[in-house]
Write an enzyme that holds these catalytic residues in place. Structure first.
Site, PDB file in Angstrom:
ATOM      1  NE  ARG A  48     -13.381 -13.225  29.268  1.00 15.69           N
ATOM      2  CZ  ARG A  48     -12.901 -14.198  28.487  1.00 15.69           C
ATOM      3  NH1 ARG A  48     -12.912 -14.065  27.183  1.00 15.69           N
ATOM      4  NH2 ARG A  48     -12.403 -15.299  29.024  1.00 15.69           N
ATOM      5  CE1 TYR A  99     -14.932  12.635  26.013  1.00 12.35           C
ATOM      6  CE2 TYR A  99     -13.835  10.606  25.388  1.00 12.35           C
ATOM      7  CZ  TYR A  99     -14.413  11.407  26.352  1.00 12.35           C
ATOM      8  OH  TYR A  99     -14.453  10.978  27.650  1.00 12.35           O
ATOM      9  CG  ASP A 170     -18.040   9.558  18.767  1.00 11.20           C
ATOM     10  OD1 ASP A 170     -19.241   9.590  19.103  1.00 11.20           O
ATOM     11  OD2 ASP A 170     -17.104   9.719  19.574  1.00 11.20           O
ATOM     12  CE  LYS A 195     -20.382  10.998  27.615  1.00 11.85           C
ATOM     13  NZ  LYS A 195     -19.453  11.109  26.499  1.00 11.85           N
TER      14      LYS A 195
END
Ligand SMILES: *Cc1c(COP(=O)(O)O)cnc(C)c1O
Length: 373
Positions: A48, A99, A170, A195
């Site tokens: 992790r 978004y 972003d 994306k």
């Protein structure tokens, strides 16, 4: 490899970055590391906290965006990590259009009084500046999803930084190929790797890049202790996707400009949004600092919501589906999602232009527009 040679251009960096050291019979590609634990004494320790495949992907994204990168299990996980580092009640200035996942998350955090969100039109530079005082974070998405509003990045970053406000951008729609917010002075750049970077609609992943070691440490802690880590296989797929990212993005952007031009002449289309169109109200501002305009085109259909849905269902090449940034063209009526902003028109179609042949795409679009009548 010289993956970070500053003289290299992104087309080269995308291919050379994040590779293992070269030696006889060394692997050309970073392997998929499947380990939850590591022998004591090293830098990673536990699965992790780190993973060699993440590191290779992060090196590649850093080479494109600048700064040092952390990968997360999704774009939203990366965004949540940023908000989670803010003090309770922090003031966040963000776009009133963007978004839908971010709008929903910020709205929820605001309602729960975990932070104070101030929504403003991000395309209106003076309106943003007017609410900056006292903010802890300026969250900029540009161009916005799905309205393709453009924020004046150089101006907003300068104003926010002069007030000591953290700026996060972003960069999912624009990508590092058209704008590099860190080089403009932003503190954090976020990508939905899902994306364009991964580019094949087969992986969900996110990233944050920053030059600031204090932000880096806080964001790394957020990943470690919120546990929003990427899977090694997803990281490997994304890195593989990055090898062709500039090629794909360039081709898709060329297709998008041509489609935007043709749509703006189409009798069944009432409005086209694409910052690369000379007639677009965002064009002059975008051109001043962007090196390209991306491959998303949003347009409004001359019909009602049902007819607009029918357009999306009538195509043969373009798939009626959400998401964007893959080699394949996708479109959808955004308001079919209940969480989409009411300021987005009911008949707005967001088209993610892919890498197919432009004439095949246009024939498909034109026929779908007429079929729905
Ligand atoms: C898709 C998207 C996100 C969220 O990314 P996920 O990988 O789906 O979590 C954030 N911002 C923008 C602009 C997006 O298009």
């Amino acid at each position: 490899m010289n993956s970070k040679d500053p003289k290299h251009r992104p087309e080269t960096i995308a291919i050379t970055a994040g590779r293992p050291e070269v030696g006889a019979d060394s692997a050309l590609n970073q392997p998929i590391s499947l380990n939850s634990t590591f022998v004591a004494g090293g830098a990673i320790g536990y699965g992790r906290y780190g993973n060699e495949t993440w590191t290779a992907l992060e090196e590649a994204i850093s080479a494109l965006e600048g700064g040092k990168t952390l990968s997360y299990s999704s774009g939203m996980a990366a965004i949540s990590a940023v908000f989670s580092t803010l003090p309770a009640g922090a003031k966040v200035v963000a776009s009133d259009q963007g978004y839908s996942g971010v709008m929903t998350l910020l709205g929820n955090l605001n309602a729960a009084k975990k932070l104070k969100a101030e929504f403003v039109s991000i395309a209106d530079t003076n309106a943003v500046i007017a609410v900056l005082d006292g903010a802890d974070l300026l969250w900029i998405e540009s161009p916005t999803n799905p309205s393709l509003d453009v924020a004046d990045l150089p101006a907003l970053i300068k104003e926010a930084k002069s007030r000591g406000i953290t700026v996060a951008v972003d960069n999912t729609f624009a990508t590092a190929l058209t704008q590099q917010p860190l080089a403009m002075g932003a503190d954090i750049v976020m990508n939905s790797v899902t994306k364009y970077l991964a580019g094949h609609s087969d992986v969900v992943l996110g990233s944050l890049s920053t030059n600031d070691p204090v932000h880096y440490k806080a964001l790394e802690d957020a990943r470690k202790f919120n546990g929003s880590i990427p899977g090694p296989f997803e990281a490997w797929l994304a890195l593989r996707g990055i090898r062709t990212f500039p090629l794909r993005f360039q081709r898709a952007s060329e297709n998008a400009l041509e489609i935007a031009k043709r749509l703006s002449q189409h009798p069944l289309v009432t409005r086209v949004r694409y910052p690369g169109l000379a007639s677009d109200p965002q064009h002059a501002k975008a051109k001043a600092f962007m090196k390209g305009f991306g491959a998303i085109v949003s347009f409004e259909y001359a019909g009602d919501a049902a007819a607009t849905d029918k357009v999306c269902e009538s195509s043969k090449i373009i798939t009626f589906a959400t998401s964007l940034g893959g080699v394949e063209s996708l479109w959808e009526r955004r308001r079919r999602w209940p969480i989409e902003s009411a300021s987005v028109p009911e008949t707005l179609i967001r088209l993610s232009v892919g890498c197919e042949d432009i004439e095949d795409l246009w024939t498909d679009i034109d026929s779908a527009l007429h079929t729905a009548r």
